[in-house]
Write a protein that holds these residues in place. Structure first.
Motif, PDB file in Angstrom:
ATOM      1  N   VAL A 351       0.840  -1.104   0.058  1.00 33.17           N
ATOM      2  CA  VAL A 351      -0.041  -0.083   0.067  1.00 33.17           C
ATOM      3  C   VAL A 351       0.660   1.363  -0.045  1.00 33.17           C
ATOM      4  O   VAL A 351       0.543   2.007  -0.834  1.00 33.17           O
ATOM      5  CB  VAL A 351      -0.953  -0.285   1.170  1.00 33.17           C
ATOM      6  CG1 VAL A 351      -1.604   1.369   1.301  1.00 33.17           C
ATOM      7  CG2 VAL A 351      -2.157  -1.154   1.057  1.00 33.17           C
ATOM      8  N   LEU A 352       1.929   1.273   0.818  1.00 33.91           N
ATOM      9  CA  LEU A 352       2.932   2.381   0.661  1.00 33.91           C
ATOM     10  C   LEU A 352       3.312   2.668  -0.420  1.00 33.91           C
ATOM     11  O   LEU A 352       3.417   3.824  -0.937  1.00 33.91           O
ATOM     12  CB  LEU A 352       3.726   2.193   2.047  1.00 33.91           C
ATOM     13  CG  LEU A 352       4.757   3.364   2.086  1.00 33.91           C
ATOM     14  CD1 LEU A 352       4.900   3.732   3.495  1.00 33.91           C
ATOM     15  CD2 LEU A 352       6.232   2.953   1.589  1.00 33.91           C
ATOM     16  N   GLU A 353       3.930   1.815  -0.903  1.00 39.40           N
ATOM     17  CA  GLU A 353       4.723   1.697  -2.310  1.00 39.40           C
ATOM     18  C   GLU A 353       3.664   2.289  -3.377  1.00 39.40           C
ATOM     19  O   GLU A 353       4.077   3.400  -4.315  1.00 39.40           O
ATOM     20  CB  GLU A 353       5.110   0.603  -2.764  1.00 39.40           C
ATOM     21  CG  GLU A 353       6.307  -0.229  -2.106  1.00 39.40           C
ATOM     22  CD  GLU A 353       6.855  -1.396  -2.357  1.00 39.40           C
ATOM     23  OE1 GLU A 353       6.030  -2.297  -2.793  1.00 39.40           O
ATOM     24  OE2 GLU A 353       7.921  -1.538  -2.476  1.00 39.40           O
ATOM     25  N   SER A 354       2.513   1.658  -3.557  1.00 41.48           N
ATOM     26  CA  SER A 354       1.422   2.471  -4.303  1.00 41.48           C
ATOM     27  C   SER A 354       0.925   3.667  -4.232  1.00 41.48           C
ATOM     28  O   SER A 354       1.106   4.436  -5.253  1.00 41.48           O
ATOM     29  CB  SER A 354       0.135   1.233  -4.259  1.00 41.48           C
ATOM     30  OG  SER A 354      -0.848   1.776  -5.095  1.00 41.48           O
ATOM     31  N   ILE A 355       0.956   3.947  -2.930  1.00 44.32           N
ATOM     32  CA  ILE A 355       0.787   5.542  -2.554  1.00 44.32           C
ATOM     33  C   ILE A 355       1.818   6.449  -3.126  1.00 44.32           C
ATOM     34  O   ILE A 355       1.873   7.345  -3.907  1.00 44.32           O
ATOM     35  CB  ILE A 355       0.309   5.833  -1.291  1.00 44.32           C
ATOM     36  CG1 ILE A 355      -0.854   5.096  -0.940  1.00 44.32           C
ATOM     37  CG2 ILE A 355       0.458   7.422  -0.910  1.00 44.32           C
ATOM     38  CD1 ILE A 355      -1.358   4.978   0.784  1.00 44.32           C
ATOM     39  N   LEU A 356       2.979   5.989  -2.717  1.00 46.00           N
ATOM     40  CA  LEU A 356       4.207   6.775  -3.235  1.00 46.00           C
ATOM     41  C   LEU A 356       4.467   6.885  -4.596  1.00 46.00           C
ATOM     42  O   LEU A 356       5.061   7.623  -5.089  1.00 46.00           O
ATOM     43  CB  LEU A 356       5.505   6.147  -2.560  1.00 46.00           C
ATOM     44  CG  LEU A 356       5.512   6.551  -0.838  1.00 46.00           C
ATOM     45  CD1 LEU A 356       6.785   5.577  -0.197  1.00 46.00           C
ATOM     46  CD2 LEU A 356       5.245   7.936  -0.553  1.00 46.00           C
ATOM     47  N   SER A 357       4.083   5.689  -5.349  1.00 43.79           N
ATOM     48  CA  SER A 357       4.193   5.524  -6.778  1.00 43.79           C
ATOM     49  C   SER A 357       3.523   6.839  -7.571  1.00 43.79           C
ATOM     50  O   SER A 357       3.797   7.217  -8.650  1.00 43.79           O
ATOM     51  CB  SER A 357       4.004   4.317  -7.179  1.00 43.79           C
ATOM     52  OG  SER A 357       2.689   3.876  -7.247  1.00 43.79           O
ATOM     53  N   GLU A 358       2.295   7.092  -6.990  1.00 40.38           N
ATOM     54  CA  GLU A 358       1.511   8.355  -7.216  1.00 40.38           C
ATOM     55  C   GLU A 358       1.777   9.502  -7.398  1.00 40.38           C
ATOM     56  O   GLU A 358       1.402  10.722  -7.635  1.00 40.38           O
ATOM     57  CB  GLU A 358       0.137   8.115  -6.658  1.00 40.38           C
ATOM     58  CG  GLU A 358      -0.557   6.446  -7.151  1.00 40.38           C
ATOM     59  CD  GLU A 358      -1.948   6.488  -6.356  1.00 40.38           C
ATOM     60  OE1 GLU A 358      -2.253   7.425  -5.734  1.00 40.38           O
ATOM     61  OE2 GLU A 358      -2.421   5.181  -6.692  1.00 40.38           O
ATOM     62  N   GLN A 359       3.061   9.986  -6.510  1.00 40.42           N
ATOM     63  CA  GLN A 359       3.546  11.324  -6.004  1.00 40.42           C
ATOM     64  C   GLN A 359       4.180  11.766  -7.344  1.00 40.42           C
ATOM     65  O   GLN A 359       5.272  10.902  -7.697  1.00 40.42           O
ATOM     66  CB  GLN A 359       4.211  11.121  -4.649  1.00 40.42           C
ATOM     67  CG  GLN A 359       3.518  10.914  -3.483  1.00 40.42           C
ATOM     68  CD  GLN A 359       4.347  11.313  -2.376  1.00 40.42           C
ATOM     69  OE1 GLN A 359       3.597  11.124  -1.082  1.00 40.42           O
ATOM     70  NE2 GLN A 359       5.645  11.519  -2.230  1.00 40.42           N
TER      71      GLN A 359
END
Length: 360
Positions: A351-359
């Motif tokens: 989940v963290l990786e997915s959120i950060l990939s959108e930044q």
């Protein structure tokens, strides 16, 4: 970092006045080097400084592989100046700052802990007898690290709890440190952003309990009463919720404590324009002993980031933590990681990786 009081957030919320919008205020907040929509990672210094060079480099490489761009970690005054007021041993922090730079990660230092020579009570850990000693230390820290890109400082961690502020929390003593520290930082780096140290979500004051604590709202009121309202640009808060999802409208939810009483105190003092930063949030996964399931931990991460980003008065959020520190099923402090003790990634990591990939 996360404390026993986090399970007790459901009791004692009073004077619940919701302040849910962006309010125009009399005092403007200092712009921060850290964007308001940041999702960062919070780790304790003791999880980093004892690692050998190869292990520490591997950990920072993994941070970078996840997309982490901001790391919150401690800067221990007691460690740097352990040998006296004229001594400075920056080695622990230097190698962390330097490795962070190698991997394109910026650091939010949370400064705290008093060296023995500065204790007010010579027999036990206590606040400094002279807050100016703290100011001199911060002046030296800013001179060293501002040229390396550090322009945001958090003053102490959970100062309303006994553990970080022995022998018992003292809001007036903290306010004195905040004033001295803030003046020192601004003298050395006028554009710096100063964060009032992340308050634990304590709802009751009991200075003779186990552990001693001051309610977050009362603590902040005293900081203002002591004249330290101009000494910070944002308030940091640690709204742990156990298994409950973040909810700004729920009585008994630490996010509601922020939206209501904590924001109300800020508004009373003309600080509507200042944000609240979530410099720790997370959940332990020792499910059989009061923690949450790994799936629920992932839900808490996704929900907290979404709510923080849609709430105008909330600033950056730092997820606690990276790796489980042990495997004792009865010690909740062992279970906050995105990664289990056997190196198995938990669902929250994805989940963290997915959120950060959108930044951007």
């Amino acid at each position: 970092m996360a404390h026993r009081l986090h399970h007790d957030i459901v009791a004692g919320l009073a004077a619940f006045a919701f302040v849910l919008g962006t309010l125009a205020g009399e005092s403007a907040a200092q712009p921060s080097a850290i964007p308001d929509d940041t999702l960062g990672l919070a780790v304790a210094l003791d999880t980093l400084r004892w690692q050998d060079s190869l292990d520490l480099r591997a950990e920072f490489a993994d941070y970078a592989s996840m997309g982490v761009r901001w790391l919150r970690t401690d800067l221990y005054w007691a460690s740097v100046q352990a040998d006296g007021p004229d001594s400075y041993d920056w080695r622990d922090m230097d190698r962390i700052i330097d490795l962070a730079g190698v991997f394109g990660i910026r650091v939010l230092p949370v400064v705290g802990s008093t060296p023995e020579w500065a204790w007010q009570d010579p027999e036990r850990p206590s606040p400094p007898r002279d807050p100016q000693d703290f100011g001199r230390f911060l002046k030296a820290a800013v001179a060293r690290y501002a040229p390396r890109g550090i322009h945001t400082w958090e003053i102490w961690n959970e100062p309303n709890l006994e553990g970080p502020f022995p022998p018992r929390p003292d809001a007036a003593a903290y306010a004195a440190l905040l004033k001295e520290g803030s003046a020192a930082i601004r003298a050395a780096d006028p554009g710096a952003t100063i964060i009032l140290g992340g308050l634990a979500a304590a709802t009751r004051t009991n200075l003779w309990g186990e552990p001693p604590a001051i309610a977050a709202v009362e603590f902040l009121e005293t900081v203002y009463a002591e004249g330290a309202g101009d000494s910070f640009d944002a308030v940091a808060f640690h709204p742990y919720t156990g298994a409950d999802l973040p909810d700004l409208r729920a009585r008994g939810n630490s996010w509601g404590l922020m939206a209501g009483p904590l924001r109300a105190v800020m508004a009373e003092h003309g600080d509507e324009a200042k944000a609240i930063w979530i410099t720790e949030y997370g959940a332990p996964t020792n499910e059989a002993n009061g923690g949450v399931s790994e799936a629920r931990q992932a839900e808490l991460l996704a929900a907290s980031v979404a709510l923080a980003r849609e709430t105008p008065w909330l600033g950056p959020l730092f997820w606690y933590s990276y790796r489980d520190r042990g495997t004792d099923p009865e010690d909740r402090e062992d279970w906050f990681g995105l990664i289990a003790g056997d190196d198995r990634p938990k669902p929250a990591r994805e989940v963290l990786e997915s959120i950060l990939s959108e930044q951007p």
